[in-house]
Structure formats: C-alpha cells, structure tokens
Design an enzyme around this catalytic site. Structure first.
Site, PDB file in Angstrom:
ATOM      1  N   GLY A  97       0.821  -1.210   0.000  1.00 39.44           N
ATOM      2  CA  GLY A  97       0.000   0.000   0.000  1.00 39.44           C
ATOM      3  C   GLY A  97       0.850   1.252   0.000  1.00 39.44           C
TER       4      GLY A  97
ATOM      5  N   GLY B 228       0.378   5.493   0.613  1.00 41.50           N
ATOM      6  CA  GLY B 228      -0.469   6.614   0.986  1.00 41.50           C
ATOM      7  C   GLY B 228       0.198   7.931   0.673  1.00 41.50           C
ATOM      8  N   SER B 229      -0.434   9.019   1.111  1.00 42.16           N
ATOM      9  CA  SER B 229       0.102  10.341   0.816  1.00 42.16           C
ATOM     10  C   SER B 229       1.380  10.626   1.588  1.00 42.16           C
ATOM     11  CB  SER B 229      -0.953  11.409   1.144  1.00 42.16           C
ATOM     12  OG  SER B 229      -1.336  11.311   2.513  1.00 42.16           O
TER      13      SER B 229
ATOM     14  N   ALA C 235       3.035   7.884   3.658  1.00 45.01           N
ATOM     15  CA  ALA C 235       3.723   6.675   4.114  1.00 45.01           C
ATOM     16  C   ALA C 235       3.508   5.535   3.124  1.00 45.01           C
ATOM     17  CB  ALA C 235       3.237   6.271   5.503  1.00 45.01           C
ATOM     18  N   THR C 236       4.370   4.542   3.230  1.00 41.16           N
ATOM     19  CA  THR C 236       4.277   3.329   2.417  1.00 41.16           C
ATOM     20  C   THR C 236       4.134   2.133   3.352  1.00 41.16           C
ATOM     21  OG1 THR C 236       5.663   4.270   0.672  1.00 41.16           O
ATOM     22  CG2 THR C 236       5.453   1.870   0.737  1.00 41.16           C
ATOM     23  N   VAL C 237       3.258   1.195   2.990  1.00 42.86           N
ATOM     24  CA  VAL C 237       3.024   0.012   3.815  1.00 42.86           C
ATOM     25  C   VAL C 237       3.617  -1.202   3.111  1.00 42.86           C
ATOM     26  CG1 VAL C 237       1.314  -1.413   4.994  1.00 42.86           C
ATOM     27  CG2 VAL C 237       0.896   1.041   4.685  1.00 42.86           C
TER      28      VAL C 237
ATOM     29  N   LYS D  61       4.536   0.272   8.363  1.00 45.59           N
ATOM     30  CA  LYS D  61       4.187   1.555   7.766  1.00 45.59           C
ATOM     31  C   LYS D  61       5.398   2.480   7.912  1.00 45.59           C
ATOM     32  CE  LYS D  61       0.114   4.582   7.757  1.00 45.59           C
ATOM     33  NZ  LYS D  61      -1.150   4.857   8.474  1.00 45.59           N
TER      34      LYS D  61
ATOM     35  N   ASP E 172     -10.922  10.137  10.630  1.00 47.70           N
ATOM     36  CA  ASP E 172     -10.828   9.746   9.218  1.00 47.70           C
ATOM     37  C   ASP E 172     -11.397   8.350   8.994  1.00 47.70           C
ATOM     38  OD1 ASP E 172     -10.265  10.147   6.551  1.00 47.70           O
ATOM     39  OD2 ASP E 172      -8.161   9.545   6.705  1.00 47.70           O
TER      40      ASP E 172
END
Length: 407
Positions: A10, A12-13, A15-17, A32, A125
């Site tokens: 995954g 995100g804006s 972070a990377t998972v 993360k 969120d």
C-alpha cells in the site's frame, strides 16, 4: 525488533506500507514507513496505538528507525490483514454488501468507535479504506489524523481527514469531535451499500466541502436498505452534531440487534440444506441395523453422487417401512372403510390444506388405532407423482409424513 522487509502492499500520501517478517519468530506483520523528516503523522499514530487494546482496533507491534538505500526511515509495525480493507471487500462483492454483512461490519466499527471515544480519542478519518477486514472482523486502522480530546472540548485544532466523509461542522472548520466520527460512519455505510463514496455528484474537494458545510443537504440514503437500516443511517447523518446519536446509543438501535436464527422449512426430505445443518449433529438418531442407514442414503441422494443400482439394492434393508408409489391411483384401505374415506384420501390437489396431507392427526369417524395402517393413497397430481410413506411399527400411529417430488 529484527525483521526483514517484503513487498509493498500500500502507498499513501505520507507513508508506504510493506509486508515484513520477524527474523526471530517468523511472524508476518505490516510495516508503515515514512522518511524520518516527514513522519509526524506516524509518531501521532504510534503514540495513540501504543496505549490501545481493543479487538476492533488494529494491533500495535512496535516501532523503530532504519536506514535503507541511504534513506533514514521511521517504521511503525502493525497487525497484518491479508484480506485488505473494507473498500477492497466491497469491490470483491461486486460493489455492494448484503444488509446482514453491513450490519455485522457496522456493529464492529461501532464497538471500536465506542472504545476510542470512551478513551477520549477521535479517529477523524473513518472510511472504508481505513477499516481492515480480518478473520476476527472489521478493525479500525490508520490513526494518522486521530487526536485526543478533553471531554466535550475539542480545542482549536487543524481539521483533517477525507473531505467527502467529513461532517458539516468539520467542513466549516468549526470542530471535529466524537459526532464527526458518527457522521463518517454513516458515509461508510453508504459506501458498503453502493460501492461509492457519499456525494457522488461532487467533482472536486473544494466544492464538496462547500456542499457539505453550507448547503443544508445530507447524502442520499440508499433505497436498498431496510426501513430499520434507513432509520439507523438517518441517526448518523444529522447535520446538527448535537442531534446525532452517539456510538453507544447506535449500538442499541434495533438495526444492530442480534438476528434470530432462521430455519427455512424444507420442501422435501431431500433438501440438501436440511441434512447439512450442524444442529442435527446433537440430535438423537434412531440406530439402524443396516450399515447403510436411510438417513445416510437420503443425504447421498440429495448430493446426487450415488448410482441408481446401488440405491435400489440398499433400500431393501429397511423392511419395516411400507412405501407406495404409482402413476395411477392405488388404494390401501380396509374393505369396509374404503367408501368412507375415498373422497378425502384422493384430494391431492389441495395438499396445503387437506387434513390427510402433511403432518396431522386423524379426525375421522373411527379411531385410527383400530387400523394397522393410516389411509394411504398415491396418485398423479399437479406437482408431480406423490409418495406416501408410513411405518406400522411407529409408536404413534397417528403421526405420518407426506413426501412429494422424490421421483
């Protein structure tokens, strides 16, 4: 913690998972990661998650700093959910979930929200992408926007989250407290029901925030929901935050009440679902002297995996049963009572209401115990050929079965 990074699952804006595996235990978990200089949201998430322990909140497993390919990374180690997010599950199910599935996920999300709110935490969120689907159910994740509040005082903090899931008061920049999470839950239920985010006509975040904050409208409630489901959703989507139900109140709504087990009445004894029910395992079954019992043969017949020859050979072991089957009328009655019961026994076209069809007792002019057999008749009717079966050795001779559509 000594671990090895795997593939990326995954992005995100901020972070990377990635997948990760412990070099000591072999446990698989999610990591993360963000550059240390841009890891503020991960620090916030770590600070909150490290204090939580709830089955409906993703588990925290630790954090560390690593240097990889010349980059200094802050790593947050979390529980891994192979099934992905709730949004992934909605897509797998063709764009919408059944109401019973939505009810289950909604209850689990609310339990997580109730726990957070009781501990003074607002998620800020909630949406399908931030809810993980695991073997234990739905779990709240991604606490990068979460914050602690002091009772009902939310303070003058920066509003954050996903615009289309924001509550009106958050869209106006006024406050973002517990009621804002409840509004976001309502938007998430719409996502589960339709496969789309709320406000599908909104094309950009700015116009979306204006519409949510100042138009006076609420997202359209899906007509596919039941009356209880629509009422539940309306409690979440009150524009006035003071009128919205709390997580604890919503958990008591009739929409989320545990459903009673539903037993569908079988059409015939060959209904596969009837014989496949686990509840039958605890019932006492009559022991048959035949190694290939009637119950087992009926189960195999319903599964369609037995050949006709073996079936016919094995049925003979139940010598205490009398079965009548015919394409034309066959009367099995004592000679002196044939006329009295001719009309009633042959009335197969009204099987739903006839006293002689289905389960029942004898209401005739003479005692059923005076007869060795119940009046039997097999004939052709509208539905198909009918079979009547009776066991003359049954303790209660007034108890009998009507079976149809077997052949």
């Amino acid at each position: 913690m000594n671990w090895k990074r795997g593939r990326t699952i995954g992005v995100g804006s901020s972070a990377t998972v990635s997948l990760a595996r412990s070099c000591v235990s072999g446990e698989v978990f999610a990591v993360k990661s963000a550059s240390l200089s841009h890891s503020h949201s991960l620090h916030v998430e770590q600070e909150i998650l490290s204090t939580l322990s709830c089955p409906q909140v993703v588990s925290y497993k630790g954090c560390n700093i690593s240097t990889e390919n010349g980059n200094v990374l802050y790593n947050l180690c979390l529980e891994y959910a192979p099934a992905g997010t709730l949004s992934d599950e909605v897509r797998r199910q063709g764009g919408s979930l059944t109401e019973s599935t939505m009810r289950s996920y909604t209850r689990q999300i609310l339990l997580g929200m109730e726990y957070l709110h009781a501990n003074g935490i607002v998620h800020c969120d909630i949406k399908g992408h931030n809810i993980l689907v695991t073997d234990e159910g739905a779990k709240l994740a991604d606490f990068g926007c979460a914050r602690r509040v002091n009772g009902d005082h939310y303070g003058s903090v920066t509003i954050c989250g996903t615009p289309l899931y924001m509550a009106p008061e958050a869209a106006r920049g006024e406050q973002q407290g517990f009621p804002a999470d409840v509004w976001a839950l309502g938007c998430t239920i719409i996502e589960m029901a339709t496969g789309q985010a709320p406000w599908p006509s909104v094309t950009d975040p700015v116009s979306g925030l204006y519409c949510i904050g100042f138009s006076g409208d609420v997202p359209a409630i899906p007509s596919s929901l039941s009356k209880q489901g629509r009422e539940f959703l309306s409690k979440c989507l009150k524009r006035d935050p003071l009128e919205r139900w709390s997580a604890s109140e919503l958990l008591k709504h009739s929409f989320l009440l545990e459903e009673e087990p539903c037993w569908n009445s079988p059409t015939t004894v060959l209904d596969y679902g009837l014989w496949d029910l686990e509840q039958f395992d605890d019932m006492e079954w009559e022991i048959s002297t035949c190694s290939d019992s009637a119950r087992e043969r009926i189960r195999r017949l319903s599964e369609g995996n037995v050949d006709t020859a073996s079936l016919m050979l094995n049925w003979g072991c139940d010598g205490d049963w009398v079965t009548v089957r015919s394409n034309k009328e066959v009367d099995i009655l004592p000679q002196d009572d044939d006329q009295d019961y001719e009309d009633e026994a042959t009335n197969t076209n009204s099987s739903a209401s006839s006293k002689r069809l289905g389960l029942g007792t004898c209401n005739g002019s003479f005692s059923c115990r005076d007869m060795k057999y119940w009046p039997l008749k097999a004939s052709v009717s509208k539905c198909s050929r009918n079979v009547f079966c009776v066991n003359p050795n049954f303790d209660n001779e007034e108890f009998w079965f009507f079976l149809h559509d077997i052949v």
